[in-house]
Motif scaffolding. Sequence first.
Motif, PDB file in Angstrom:
ATOM      1  N   GLU A 183       0.830  -1.210   0.000  1.00 44.51           N
ATOM      2  CA  GLU A 183       0.000   0.000   0.000  1.00 44.51           C
ATOM      3  C   GLU A 183       0.864   1.259   0.000  1.00 44.51           C
ATOM      4  OE1 GLU A 183      -2.416  -3.308   1.728  1.00 44.51           O
ATOM      5  OE2 GLU A 183      -0.364  -2.555   2.010  1.00 44.51           O
ATOM      6  N   ASP A 185       3.882   1.541  -1.376  1.00 48.49           N
ATOM      7  CA  ASP A 185       4.409   1.683  -2.737  1.00 48.49           C
ATOM      8  C   ASP A 185       3.337   2.177  -3.697  1.00 48.49           C
ATOM      9  OD1 ASP A 185       6.889   0.816  -1.885  1.00 48.49           O
ATOM     10  OD2 ASP A 185       6.478  -1.286  -2.368  1.00 48.49           O
ATOM     11  N   ASP A 186       2.111   1.681  -3.542  1.00 49.44           N
ATOM     12  CA  ASP A 186       1.014   2.125  -4.414  1.00 49.44           C
ATOM     13  C   ASP A 186       0.714   3.604  -4.200  1.00 49.44           C
ATOM     14  OD1 ASP A 186       0.799  -0.418  -5.433  1.00 49.44           O
ATOM     15  OD2 ASP A 186      -0.943  -0.982  -4.212  1.00 49.44           O
ATOM     16  N   TYR A 187       0.748   4.045  -2.949  1.00 48.24           N
ATOM     17  CA  TYR A 187       0.489   5.450  -2.660  1.00 48.24           C
ATOM     18  C   TYR A 187       1.563   6.337  -3.278  1.00 48.24           C
ATOM     19  CZ  TYR A 187      -0.227   9.777  -0.071  1.00 48.24           C
ATOM     20  OH  TYR A 187      -0.430  11.101   0.262  1.00 48.24           O
TER      21      TYR A 187
END
Length: 278
Positions: A183, A185-187
């Motif tokens: 999460e 890294d996705d943000y």
Amino acid sequence: MSTLSYAGSAIDDSGLLSVMETAAIDAGRVIMEIYAGDFDVLLKGDNSPVTQADKAAEAVILAALRGATPNIPVVAEEEISEGRIPGHLGDRFYLVDPLDGTREFIGRNGDFTVNIALIDCGMPVLGVVYAPARRMLFSGGPDGAREAEVDTEGRPGPYCRIAARACPDRMIAVASRSHRTVETDDYLAGFDIAECVSVGSSLKFCLVARGEADIYPRFGRTMEWDTAAGDAVLRAAGGGTWTTEGTPLVYGKRKQPDGCDFANPFFIARGKWSPAQG
């Protein structure tokens, strides 16, 4: 400058910050004595590691805080883990993590800190972060944020003012060394990130506070004692910490839906920025 009354006398915020700094440095000395030798690693009920350094450092801090301000409750990680939970906290209380980054301590990489914060009406108004392996002290309060190197005798100085910078278009991010998530890294993929630095403990807040980084997202479990001191330093430096809904992170959270007192939601710590900037 505000004044705290206790036991028939008073101490202003500057004096209390000095008490907190001294307590953190003294706790750091105990930690480094244990760090230099062999130590045992145990697991607490939540499967997080704990060493004798955690408990020895906490004892030093509790004695200092309760001696200086006996009327201000203390929420301390190791006491909480042993079921010693304060009753009514009131508007002002301390949050203490005597050894933040126990995994870093065990791994002997130097990225561990002593964290002491004073909370007032849900906000972290005074904070001290001390990294004993690096001998770096960070503190923040109403007069701003500062840092100092601590000499071998435990004396800090000279102090230098630090300030968070306005977030540039290409940002430097910091992320947890031991608890990085998908999460996170996705943000960060939604921003133009020039570099992402992995750092342990509350040093992540301090890098943003001193203008060396711009954003620290945390999409993983943290407790209030993990974040309060670093958050106080960052806010004093002109930055802040927000939930993913864009509201400031608050402290003293009890009777939460998940039943866990003092647990934080996911959050984003940033330099000079507001949630309206996206």
